[in-house]
Design an enzyme around this catalytic site. Structure first.
Site, PDB file in Angstrom:
ATOM      1  N   GLU A  53     -16.030 -30.829  24.589  1.00  0.00           N
ATOM      2  CA  GLU A  53     -17.305 -30.884  23.849  1.00  0.00           C
ATOM      3  C   GLU A  53     -18.471 -31.121  24.797  1.00  0.00           C
ATOM      4  OE1 GLU A  53     -17.504 -32.918  20.158  1.00  0.00           O
ATOM      5  OE2 GLU A  53     -15.743 -31.856  19.391  1.00  0.00           O
ATOM      6  N   ASP A  97     -12.130 -28.043   9.236  1.00  0.00           N
ATOM      7  CA  ASP A  97     -11.710 -28.736  10.460  1.00  0.00           C
ATOM      8  C   ASP A  97     -12.299 -30.147  10.451  1.00  0.00           C
ATOM      9  OD1 ASP A  97     -10.687 -29.039  13.148  1.00  0.00           O
ATOM     10  OD2 ASP A  97     -12.734 -28.780  13.867  1.00  0.00           O
ATOM     11  N   SER A  98     -11.811 -30.959  11.382  1.00  0.00           N
ATOM     12  CA  SER A  98     -12.349 -32.305  11.533  1.00  0.00           C
ATOM     13  C   SER A  98     -13.783 -32.277  12.079  1.00  0.00           C
ATOM     14  CB  SER A  98     -11.464 -33.106  12.488  1.00  0.00           C
ATOM     15  OG  SER A  98     -11.369 -32.431  13.728  1.00  0.00           O
ATOM     16  N   CYS A 107      -7.786 -27.346  11.731  1.00  0.00           N
ATOM     17  CA  CYS A 107      -7.495 -28.537  12.536  1.00  0.00           C
ATOM     18  C   CYS A 107      -5.977 -28.693  12.717  1.00  0.00           C
ATOM     19  CB  CYS A 107      -8.073 -29.754  11.819  1.00  0.00           C
ATOM     20  SG  CYS A 107      -7.836 -31.281  12.721  1.00  0.00           S
ATOM     21  N   HIS A 149      -9.661 -27.284  20.257  1.00  0.00           N
ATOM     22  CA  HIS A 149     -10.522 -27.243  21.443  1.00  0.00           C
ATOM     23  C   HIS A 149      -9.903 -26.527  22.643  1.00  0.00           C
ATOM     24  CE1 HIS A 149     -12.562 -30.194  19.060  1.00  0.00           C
ATOM     25  NE2 HIS A 149     -13.461 -30.443  19.990  1.00  0.00           N
ATOM     26  N   CYS A 202      -4.424 -27.548  19.567  1.00  0.00           N
ATOM     27  CA  CYS A 202      -5.663 -28.246  19.216  1.00  0.00           C
ATOM     28  C   CYS A 202      -6.783 -27.217  19.211  1.00  0.00           C
ATOM     29  CB  CYS A 202      -5.951 -29.352  20.237  1.00  0.00           C
ATOM     30  SG  CYS A 202      -7.535 -30.168  19.995  1.00  0.00           S
TER      31      CYS A 202
HETATM   32  N1  DGL Z   1      -9.627 -30.504  15.419  1.00  0.00           N
HETATM   33  C1  DGL Z   1      -8.737 -31.426  16.068  1.00  0.00           C
HETATM   34  C2  DGL Z   1      -7.381 -30.762  16.279  1.00  0.00           C
HETATM   35  O1  DGL Z   1      -7.261 -29.549  16.310  1.00  0.00           O
HETATM   36  C3  DGL Z   1      -9.298 -31.926  17.376  1.00  0.00           C
HETATM   37  C4  DGL Z   1     -10.461 -32.881  17.214  1.00  0.00           C
HETATM   38  C5  DGL Z   1     -10.095 -34.151  16.501  1.00  0.00           C
HETATM   39  O2  DGL Z   1      -9.375 -35.002  17.076  1.00  0.00           O
HETATM   40  O3  DGL Z   1     -10.497 -34.297  15.362  1.00  0.00           O
HETATM   41  O4  DGL Z   1      -6.392 -31.437  16.389  1.00  0.00           O
END
Ligand code: DGL
Length: 275
Positions: A154, A10-11, A73, A188, A186
């Protein structure tokens, strides 16, 4: 191959919500989790940059002999899944296809909402996939970028009045269009399930990580690569954590996404994988 780990990348830390679903449906596997915490967020970056970062994470995973790569991600899944697949020598699961299938199954009035980062929404990946899979059915897809959600979540403001206000604003057009199904596009957003249900009672929420995990069970079972209870008994999930930086909030945020405490991660310099 069967005993090799599953690689989830993931990012940043958000992908732990996806890892949580994988642990739920595939509890006997070993996992390698990689979060590019030094360069998060990806959601406002250009597709070219996200592709470059995704290639580095893929190379890292392949070097760790994973049997499956999970692109947790949604932003990477939207704009860079093809480059991950091209590079990978093992199967790859992204978030878009499993969630699109689930959304089409869930909708009754054929009106689906999709929320995600700017990069995810601008890519149209969800809309295109849903339309492609809709088999000629007239499906209406309404999408909305929600860039404020990632920092708010977050921050842990899951029930904060400001979060409710922002959510109401973001969801207004989707509500107006009378969507009956909402794709949480997403990593989150699953943390906002409670609030989103309060704002849109009766809505079917599609958690992409959950549907990706269910798909992974089938994929691994078909290839006889699924570790089952009879193969091993583990008291707790076997996870190795790698991050490109340890931000001061790392442990708190990780606990919130995963539901249990995280052991200290190893630091990886993803620039080493740029060649
Ligand atoms: N992990 C990213 C997503 O699911 C969200 C956080 C980011 O913008 O890197 O799109």
């Amino acid at each position: 191959m069967k005993n090799n780990p599953i690689g989830v990348f993931d990012s940043g830390i958000g992908g732990l919500s996806v890892l949580k679903q994988f642990i739920r449906f595939l509890p006997f596997e070993r996992y390698i989790y990689l979060g590019d915490t030094a360069r998060v967020p990806y959601g406002n970056r250009s597709p070219e940059t996200v592709k470059r970062y995704a290639m580095e994470s893929t190379k890292f995973m392949l070097e760790h002999d994973v049997k499956l790569i999970v692109v947790a991600c949604n932003t990477v899944s939207s704009v860079a899944l093809d480059v991950v697949r091209e590079l990978s020598t093992v199967p790859v699961i992204g978030m878009i296809y499993p969630a699109a299938v689930a959304a089409l199954r869930a909708t009754v009035n054929k009106t689906i909402g999709v929320i995600g980062t700017r990069a995810t929404i601008n890519s149209n990946a969800y809309t295109d996939e849903i339309k492609k899979l809709s088999d000629g059915d007239k499906i209406k897809v309404i999408s909305q970028a929600c860039p404020l959600f990632v920092p708010i979540i977050e921050e842990g403001w899951l029930e904060h009045p400001a979060t409710r206000l922002i959510s109401e604003e973001y969801l207004a057009s989707l509500k107006e269009e009378k969507i009956d199904t909402l794709v949480l596009g997403c990593t989150h957003y699953p943390l906002l399930k409670q609030l989103l249900t309060e704002i849109m009672p009766g809505i079917s929420l599609i958690d992409s990580g959950e549907h990706a995990a269910v798909m992974a069970v089938r994929m691994l079972a078909e290839k006889e690569n699924l570790i089952e209870e009879k193969d091993v008994y583990v008291q707790k999930p076997q996870i190795e954590f790698f991050v490109s930086d340890v931000p001061s909030t790392f442990y708190d945020v990780a606990q919130r996404f995963l539901g249990f405490g995280v052991e200290s991660p190893s630091i990886v310099n993803l620039n080493d994988y740029s060649k």
